[in-house]
Design a protein around this motif. Structure first.
Motif, mmCIF file in Angstrom:
data_model
loop_
_atom_site.group_PDB
_atom_site.id
_atom_site.type_symbol
_atom_site.label_atom_id
_atom_site.label_comp_id
_atom_site.label_asym_id
_atom_site.label_seq_id
_atom_site.Cartn_x
_atom_site.Cartn_y
_atom_site.Cartn_z
ATOM 1 N N HIS A 175 0.548 -1.251 -0.174
ATOM 2 C CA HIS A 175 -0.077 0.089 -0.496
ATOM 3 C C HIS A 175 0.712 1.786 -0.338
ATOM 4 O O HIS A 175 0.944 2.403 -0.986
ATOM 5 N N PHE A 176 2.209 1.379 1.443
ATOM 6 C CA PHE A 176 2.283 2.325 1.336
ATOM 7 C C PHE A 176 3.707 3.043 -0.245
ATOM 8 O O PHE A 176 4.077 3.749 0.044
ATOM 9 N N ALA A 177 3.916 1.270 -0.377
ATOM 10 C CA ALA A 177 4.931 1.488 -1.437
ATOM 11 C C ALA A 177 4.044 1.879 -3.243
ATOM 12 O O ALA A 177 4.741 2.731 -4.076
ATOM 13 N N LYS A 178 3.523 1.669 -2.626
ATOM 14 C CA LYS A 178 2.182 1.999 -4.175
ATOM 15 C C LYS A 178 2.198 4.031 -4.422
ATOM 16 O O LYS A 178 2.006 4.672 -5.244
ATOM 17 N N PHE A 223 7.247 -2.975 -12.414
ATOM 18 C CA PHE A 223 6.593 -1.823 -12.818
ATOM 19 C C PHE A 223 7.266 -0.697 -12.270
ATOM 20 O O PHE A 223 7.766 -0.033 -12.518
ATOM 21 N N VAL A 224 7.651 -1.279 -10.988
ATOM 22 C CA VAL A 224 9.420 -0.568 -10.264
ATOM 23 C C VAL A 224 10.242 -0.475 -10.587
ATOM 24 O O VAL A 224 10.981 1.086 -11.492
ATOM 25 N N GLN A 225 10.391 -1.466 -11.247
ATOM 26 C CA GLN A 225 11.494 -1.305 -11.700
ATOM 27 C C GLN A 225 11.623 -1.152 -13.196
ATOM 28 O O GLN A 225 12.139 -0.263 -14.110
ATOM 29 N N PHE A 226 10.816 -1.205 -14.327
ATOM 30 C CA PHE A 226 10.409 0.095 -15.496
ATOM 31 C C PHE A 226 11.093 1.221 -14.890
ATOM 32 O O PHE A 226 10.875 2.551 -15.448
ATOM 33 N N LEU A 255 11.071 -4.718 -2.745
ATOM 34 C CA LEU A 255 10.266 -5.417 -2.422
ATOM 35 C C LEU A 255 10.019 -7.502 -3.382
ATOM 36 O O LEU A 255 9.154 -7.270 -2.824
ATOM 37 N N GLN A 256 11.183 -7.261 -3.991
ATOM 38 C CA GLN A 256 11.072 -8.162 -4.731
ATOM 39 C C GLN A 256 11.294 -9.354 -3.599
ATOM 40 O O GLN A 256 10.428 -10.619 -3.417
ATOM 41 N N SER A 257 12.189 -9.497 -2.247
ATOM 42 C CA SER A 257 12.145 -9.574 -1.306
ATOM 43 C C SER A 257 10.989 -9.720 -0.610
ATOM 44 O O SER A 257 10.118 -11.235 0.268
ATOM 45 N N VAL A 258 10.061 -8.771 -0.066
ATOM 46 C CA VAL A 258 9.035 -9.041 0.448
ATOM 47 C C VAL A 258 8.061 -9.778 -0.250
ATOM 48 O O VAL A 258 7.096 -10.141 0.992
ATOM 49 N N TYR A 269 11.647 -3.449 8.359
ATOM 50 C CA TYR A 269 12.433 -2.475 7.429
ATOM 51 C C TYR A 269 11.977 -1.323 7.200
ATOM 52 O O TYR A 269 11.357 -0.472 7.597
ATOM 53 N N LEU A 270 11.543 -2.125 5.634
ATOM 54 C CA LEU A 270 10.699 -1.234 5.007
ATOM 55 C C LEU A 270 8.864 -1.174 6.006
ATOM 56 O O LEU A 270 8.592 0.477 5.274
ATOM 57 N N HIS A 271 8.501 -1.670 6.300
ATOM 58 C CA HIS A 271 7.347 -1.057 7.310
ATOM 59 C C HIS A 271 7.220 -0.246 8.254
ATOM 60 O O HIS A 271 6.593 0.860 7.905
ATOM 61 N N HIS A 272 8.308 -0.507 9.408
ATOM 62 C CA HIS A 272 8.849 0.440 9.892
ATOM 63 C C HIS A 272 9.178 2.106 8.995
ATOM 64 O O HIS A 272 9.218 3.128 10.119
#
Length: 249
Positions: free
Chosen positions: A25-28, A108-111, A128-131, A192-195
């Motif tokens: 959600h927050f990455a978008k 799409f992020v990679q693009f 994000l790939q790891s997530v 890490y990404l979440h917090h």
């Protein structure tokens, strides 16, 4: 011991699944902000991404896996109206993101990162790939704590995650051991990404749940007296959560 660990695994899995959904959600939101800062009109970037995924088949026809994924939404009660609204796939980016799965969003992020030669966004793609891998495991109810021993990972944890773990007080020896396990890598990357990207309220709410799971890990800690891998992994999770999801009370 095995029954206790299975319960912990299940409960931790449910929390981590919710964590990965928050991250998506927050990455978008962050990607939309970046596109707005770049002056994108919101339509051409989607058109370019879709075109980049056209593939010519042996019979001369053209296929596109992203359009195929979108078309699946025609039968879904939550997405059918949105799919029908754009029969020519001329979506604005903010609605396009509502229709694509997490994996396609990552592509799409990679693009976008490639279009703008954006190193930070490219690094976000790898995290994000790891997530995504963790989300798939949790979503399919795969056990995540049945192998926490050190190993030979197929990739290295990102510098930002490793640096944040150093700041949390981990020694280089501990990091080398724990980050050699891909499961611990993925969980650490997700937390890490979440917090660092979710809103304060969301972080606080998930922090309560994560502190609960730490207490659950230690409820029967005497069961694991002779299992150094489990004990040290529980200690690792506790230190990460204490550092990144501290309680203000």
């Amino acid at each position: 011991m095995l029954k206790d660990l299975a319960i912990i695994d299940y409960e931790f899995r449910q929390i981590l699944l919710a964590v990965t959904i928050d991250i998506e959600h927050f990455a978008k939101i962050q990607l939309l902000d970046k596109l707005e800062q770049r002056g994108e009109d919101g339509y051409s970037i989607v058109s370019s991404f879709l075109e980049s995924n056209d593939r010519c088949n042996k019979d001369g026809s053209v296929s596109n896996y992203v359009k195929t994924e979108i078309d699946r939404g025609k039968s879904g009660c939550y997405t059918n109206d949105l799919v029908a609204r754009y029969p020519s796939y001329d979506y604005p980016v903010w609605e396009f993101m509502e229709l694509i799965p997490f994996g396609t969003f990552n592509q799409f992020v990679q693009f976008v990162a490639g279009k703008y030669s954006d190193k930070k966004l490219r690094n976000s793609f790898y995290r994000l790939q790891s997530v995504k891998s963790l989300r798939n495991a949790c979503g399919h109810n795969n056990c995540i704590l049945d192998d926490m021993k050190s190993g030979r990972p197929s990739y290295q944890v990102s510098y930002d995650v490793k640096n944040a773990l150093r700041a949390a007080g981990f020694s280089e020896t501990t990091l080398k051991t724990k980050m050699s396990n891909e499961r611990l890598q993925q969980i650490s990357t997700a937390l890490y990404l979440h917090h660092s990207s979710a809103s304060d309220g969301v972080v606080a709410a998930k922090g309560d749940q994560l502190r609960y799971i730490v207490k659950r890990m230690y409820r029967n800690i005497e069961y694991y007296e002779k299992n150094d891998v489990v004990k040290s992994s529980f200690s690792f999770f506790k230190q990460v959560i204490d550092a990144w999801y501290f309680n203000d009370d």
